[in-house]
Write a protein that holds these residues in place. Structure first.
Motif, mmCIF file in Angstrom:
data_model
loop_
_atom_site.group_PDB
_atom_site.id
_atom_site.type_symbol
_atom_site.label_atom_id
_atom_site.label_comp_id
_atom_site.label_asym_id
_atom_site.label_seq_id
_atom_site.Cartn_x
_atom_site.Cartn_y
_atom_site.Cartn_z
ATOM 1 N N THR A 156 2.265 56.948 -37.673
ATOM 2 C CA THR A 156 0.963 57.033 -36.704
ATOM 3 C C THR A 156 -0.286 57.682 -37.397
ATOM 4 N N TRP A 157 0.130 58.309 -38.669
ATOM 5 C CA TRP A 157 -1.288 58.861 -39.380
ATOM 6 C C TRP A 157 -2.161 57.926 -39.641
ATOM 7 N N LEU A 158 -1.620 56.514 -39.577
ATOM 8 C CA LEU A 158 -2.565 55.432 -39.774
ATOM 9 C C LEU A 158 -3.778 55.428 -39.085
ATOM 10 N N VAL A 159 -3.691 55.954 -37.934
ATOM 11 C CA VAL A 159 -4.814 56.002 -37.091
ATOM 12 C C VAL A 159 -5.879 56.591 -37.740
ATOM 13 N N ILE A 197 0.841 65.432 -51.586
ATOM 14 C CA ILE A 197 1.592 66.359 -50.796
ATOM 15 C C ILE A 197 2.059 65.667 -49.453
ATOM 16 N N PHE A 198 1.159 64.936 -48.928
ATOM 17 C CA PHE A 198 1.259 64.566 -47.472
ATOM 18 C C PHE A 198 2.370 63.819 -47.170
ATOM 19 N N ILE A 224 3.583 68.211 -39.711
ATOM 20 C CA ILE A 224 2.715 69.238 -40.187
ATOM 21 C C ILE A 224 1.996 68.951 -41.722
ATOM 22 N N SER A 225 2.828 67.990 -42.253
ATOM 23 C CA SER A 225 2.090 67.711 -43.792
ATOM 24 C C SER A 225 0.829 67.307 -43.614
ATOM 25 N N TRP A 226 0.381 66.972 -42.389
ATOM 26 C CA TRP A 226 -1.138 66.419 -42.479
ATOM 27 C C TRP A 226 -2.093 67.711 -42.782
ATOM 28 N N LEU A 227 -1.540 68.872 -42.703
ATOM 29 C CA LEU A 227 -2.356 69.941 -43.191
ATOM 30 C C LEU A 227 -2.791 69.946 -44.591
ATOM 31 N N ALA A 228 -1.982 68.880 -45.515
ATOM 32 C CA ALA A 228 -2.528 69.032 -46.644
ATOM 33 C C ALA A 228 -3.734 68.828 -46.915
ATOM 34 N N PHE A 229 -4.237 67.777 -46.150
ATOM 35 C CA PHE A 229 -5.535 67.332 -46.051
ATOM 36 C C PHE A 229 -6.768 68.398 -45.869
ATOM 37 N N PRO A 254 -11.679 70.480 -47.747
ATOM 38 C CA PRO A 254 -12.692 71.288 -47.588
ATOM 39 C C PRO A 254 -12.312 72.616 -48.142
ATOM 40 N N MET A 255 -11.287 73.229 -48.082
ATOM 41 C CA MET A 255 -11.011 74.567 -48.650
ATOM 42 C C MET A 255 -11.388 74.576 -50.129
#
Length: 327
Positions: free
Chosen positions: A101-104, A291-292, A304-309, A313-314
């Motif tokens: 679904t991350w493809l969205v 990482i993702f 939760i791996s989407w947090l890698a993105f 910005p960090m």
């Protein structure tokens, strides 16, 4: 060219999704008044219009000023991240289908490209996202990582078609045909040999020669032949490694991540060999994808791996040089 012909050509050049009808009317009226004022001053109509320039050039120059001009499509582009985020969390929590679904999130660049580009430029740009989506969906649900990785070969194929050279355009047609043939040969015949891979290899060589495939060692006029062989060897080596680990260990996914080495090595080469200023944040999108995918795939943690993105910005904030205070 008289005023009527000039305004007609200008309106035609402005007639796309970027300019609204009101904007076209306003621009046309401004140029019409400009020509009328020149005629009233006693200037020759044809000579003055020739000084103004080609309507297509004028339209192109006006497009560059559009960021400061109102554009309704910008609203859809601006809202696309929120649409993608809502869909991602809804489907993820409801059906536990965080992957794929991350493809969205591809909606964001796809919408921008669809609204801001046209013609073959749009086709080439969108082919990247359709290839990735097709590869991930067919691989995830039908285990067709092989041969659907060949969908990515369509990208340079469409790129060839945008070139002016008839030879390169002809090779673009060959690329689309050869890639389609390769996929069907694997799906329908499932050959035991490797001769069908020869359909793909010429695409790499032609891509480097045509400049559509960028490799880590960019061309230089002085060492063009050397750079060509290094680039060709590097690209073919990556493809060979990918095919080997795919056939031997069935790692078509996430083995495709090795192709991210191409832009990463290109930036490393530019930073340490050519001493160009490449900021650290430039590497982060590729590191985040690594990482993702790996965390999500082997840790079963796409939720939760989407947090890698968030690293992007960090790192951008942390690596930004401090600004001096004005006294």
């Amino acid at each position: 060219m008289n005023k009527h012909e000039f305004i007609k050509k200008l309106r035609y050049a402005l007639d796309d999704k970027i300019f609204t009808k009101e904007m076209i009317e306003e621009i046309s009226e401004d140029y019409s008044m400009m020509i009328d004022e020149a005629i009233d001053r006693g200037e020759d109509e044809d000579h003055f219009i020739a000084k103004i320039g080609d309507p297509r050039v004028i339209a192109k120059a006006l497009r560059k000023e559009l960021p400061s001009m109102p554009n309704s499509s910008n609203k859809w582009i601006a809202i696309s991240p929120f649409i993608a985020l809502i869909v991602f969390f809804f489907v993820g929590f409801t059906y536990n289908a965080w992957h794929p679904t991350w493809l969205v999130f591809l909606i964001i660049p796809v919408m921008a490209i669809a609204l801001e580009t046209k013609g073959m430029e749009r086709v080439v740009s969108l082919s990247v996202f359709f290839a990735l989506s097709g590869f991930m969906l067919l691989g995830t649900y039908y285990d067709l990582w092989h041969p659907m990785w060949a969908l990515f070969v369509f990208i340079p194929g469409f790129g060839f078609l945008t070139q002016k050279s008839k030879v390169v355009q002809g090779f673009g047609i060959y690329t689309l045909f050869a890639t389609t043939a390769f996929i069907f040969i694997v799906l329908l015949i499932n050959p035991s040999g490797y001769y069908h891979y020869l359909l793909i290899l010429p695409v790499i060589a032609m891509g480097i020669m045509a400049g559509d495939i960028e490799v880590a060692f960019g061309y230089s006029k002085k060492n063009k032949l050397r750079d060509f062989f290094i680039g060709a060897l590097f690209t073919i080596s990556l493809l060979t490694i990918y095919i080997y680990i795919g056939l031997t260990f069935n790692l078509w996914h996430p083995g495709w991540l090795i192709f991210l080495l191409i832009p990463v090595l290109a930036m490393l080469h530019a930073r340490f060999i050519r001493s160009e200023s490449i900021p650290l944040v430039g590497f982060m999108p590729f590191i985040s994808v690594f990482i993702f995918i790996l965390w999500g795939e082997y840790g079963n943690a796409y939720s939760i791996s989407w947090l890698a993105f968030l690293l992007i910005p960090m790192v951008a904030i942390l690596s930004e040089p401090p600004t001096k205070r004005k006294r």
